[in-house]
Design a protein around this motif. Structure first.
Motif, PDB file in Angstrom:
ATOM      1  N   GLN A   9       7.291   4.487  11.417  1.00  0.00           N
ATOM      2  CA  GLN A   9       7.243   3.740  10.088  1.00  0.00           C
ATOM      3  C   GLN A   9       8.209   2.499  10.193  1.00  0.00           C
ATOM      4  O   GLN A   9       9.421   2.272  11.208  1.00  0.00           O
ATOM      5  CB  GLN A   9       7.842   4.568   9.242  1.00  0.00           C
TER       6      GLN A   9
ATOM      7  N   GLU B 208      -0.403  -2.207  13.459  1.00  0.00           N
ATOM      8  CA  GLU B 208      -1.634  -1.757  13.964  1.00  0.00           C
ATOM      9  C   GLU B 208      -1.534  -1.235  15.506  1.00  0.00           C
ATOM     10  O   GLU B 208      -1.850  -0.299  15.930  1.00  0.00           O
ATOM     11  CB  GLU B 208      -2.612  -3.020  13.940  1.00  0.00           C
TER      12      GLU B 208
ATOM     13  N   ASP C 197       0.656   1.724  15.613  1.00  0.00           N
ATOM     14  CA  ASP C 197       0.064   2.748  14.632  1.00  0.00           C
ATOM     15  C   ASP C 197       1.203   3.335  13.715  1.00  0.00           C
ATOM     16  O   ASP C 197       1.742   4.507  13.480  1.00  0.00           O
ATOM     17  CB  ASP C 197      -0.385   4.081  15.363  1.00  0.00           C
TER      18      ASP C 197
ATOM     19  N   ALA D 138       3.137   3.168   9.967  1.00  0.00           N
ATOM     20  CA  ALA D 138       3.102   3.147   8.606  1.00  0.00           C
ATOM     21  C   ALA D 138       4.166   2.254   8.123  1.00  0.00           C
ATOM     22  O   ALA D 138       5.079   1.669   8.920  1.00  0.00           O
ATOM     23  CB  ALA D 138       3.314   4.265   7.746  1.00  0.00           C
TER      24      ALA D 138
ATOM     25  N   ARG E 294      -2.325   1.471   5.453  1.00  0.00           N
ATOM     26  CA  ARG E 294      -1.195   1.895   6.212  1.00  0.00           C
ATOM     27  C   ARG E 294       0.254   1.565   5.301  1.00  0.00           C
ATOM     28  O   ARG E 294       1.173   1.808   6.004  1.00  0.00           O
ATOM     29  CB  ARG E 294      -0.988   1.716   7.614  1.00  0.00           C
TER      30      ARG E 294
ATOM     31  N   ASP F 270      -4.590   3.954   0.111  1.00  0.00           N
ATOM     32  CA  ASP F 270      -5.128   5.036   1.128  1.00  0.00           C
ATOM     33  C   ASP F 270      -4.936   6.369   0.243  1.00  0.00           C
ATOM     34  O   ASP F 270      -3.858   6.989   0.048  1.00  0.00           O
ATOM     35  CB  ASP F 270      -4.462   5.021   2.432  1.00  0.00           C
TER      36      ASP F 270
END
Length: 385
Positions: A161, A188, A191, A193, A223, A248
């Motif tokens: 994160q 991105e 990966d 958040a 995300r 999301d």
């Protein structure tokens, strides 16, 4: 155009509270915690009075008018169109980024943020068994920026994160599209958040746009947990109403799951105030921003004449981040407190040697505080330190 009085002092010493209560019985002017010494907007006060005419204060969910006011306000002010079901109501943004730490990853995973930063950023990961990883922002030509190579090098496979503060507390940056695009690409590729605290988004002082990072594109939004509240802009923090924006569905479900049994509903009167602020508080906010620009100028001019002190101009917020490292003062917060000015110590923000000054106050009070700081430094110089 109506006029609003930001100059007349309001005596807060008679009411319990963090800001003025810290120095009760002492001649110390409190310019530390981030609330302003201004009355809330008339539109908010009027809405609260109307609601008090209804004598029942039972459990209440967000109603359509409140949801519409928030959605319309975000579209109007930030060119971001959100949907009603993206909203998760909270009592405050600190709850929000603690929940984000719980909802993302597993115990032992890493959360990255840059220092200096609002102190609860630095404590939230450990509250959920996560490990905090930080790197400092870099000051370049009077502007705080990301040290991109250092950030890249700090990330590991356990980093799950990125915690972002934008507009930034305490340095006052409004990160631009290039910076946000780089952060989005970073997230991105690794990966990550993103939890983005945007509570100061209504307090942009310069002619720049606040861009919510989730508004860049749908892939970034999926995300991202965006945290906002009316509390800073309209000076209603003790009414306890905030919200997360999570597009999301799976991420939103995880976030809501972590709330169960821990996080109360927002305050009913806070929700009433929020609707009034987003719907009818624009004229007051424009007047506030004009006043804060004058206060910012007063702070920057005063600091420029203080030996050893430097402050980069904040683009947003009512907070000045002042570098005292060249003043030869071991504990600048204590030094100025002894001189009658209460400032926030930079150490809990992750950057010792700095202080944070809150200029959201009547100009006469600010001038007195800045005068005390100047006199204390001058006296120190005359005494040969």
């Amino acid at each position: 155009m109506p006029t609003f009085d930001f100059d007349s002092p309001i005596d807060r010493r008679t009411e319990p509270g963090d800001k003025w209560g810290r120095y009760v019985g002492r001649d110390v002017l409190p310019l530390w915690v981030a609330d302003m010494d201004f009355a809330a907007p008339p539109a908010v006060i009027d809405a609260l009075r109307r609601r008090l005419d209804h004598p029942v204060f039972g459990y209440t969910d967000a109603w359509p008018g409140l949801v519409d006011a928030v959605i319309e306000g975000i579209a109007r002010d930030h060119a971001w169109q959100i949907e009603p079901d993206w909203l998760v109501w909270l009592p405050g943004v600190v709850s929000g980024f603690n929940l984000a730490c719980r909802a993302i990853g597993e115990p032992g995973d890493e959360v990255f943020t840059a220092t200096p930063v609002y102190p609860p950023f630095l404590t939230a990961p450990a509250n959920s068994g996560r490990r905090l990883v930080t790197r400092p922002l870099a000051l370049s030509d009077g502007r705080w920026e990301w040290d991109r190579a250092a950030v890249e090098a700090a990330l590991s496979p356990r980093t799950r994160q990125l915690m972002l503060c934008n507009p930034h507390n305490p340095v006052g940056r409004v990160f631009d599209r290039d910076e946000l695009g780089w952060l989005a690409d970073l997230a991105e590729r690794h990966d990550l958040a993103i939890c983005s605290d945007e509570i100061h988004c209504g307090l942009v002082l310069d002619d720049v746009a606040h861009i919510p990072i989730a508004a860049l594109d749908d892939s970034v939004a999926r995300r991202t947990i965006t945290l906002m509240a009316p509390s800073k802009t309209w000076n209603i923090p003790a009414l306890y109403c905030a919200f997360a924006i999570i597009s999301d569905p799976a991420l939103r479900r995880r976030f809501r799951h972590e709330m169960r049994g821990l996080v109360p509903h927002p305050n009913l009167l806070g929700m009433v105030a929020a609707e009034a602020a987003y719907r009818d508080g624009g004229i007051w906010r424009a007047a506030l921003l004009a006043y804060l620009r004058g206060n910012r100028e007063a702070v920057l001019n005063a600091v420029a004449s203080m030996p050893g002190l430097v402050a980069a101009p904040p683009e947003a917020t009512y907070l000045a981040w002042i570098d005292c490292r060249n003043a030869g003062i071991d504990d600048p917060a204590k030094f100025f407190e002894d001189a009658g000015v209460g400032l926030s110590d930079g150490t809990p923000f992750g950057m010792p040697g700095f202080v944070r000054l809150n200029f959201g106050c009547p100009r006469a009070l600010l001038a007195e505080a800045l005068g005390r700081m100047q006199r204390a430094l001058d006296d120190r110089e005359r005494k040969g330190r």
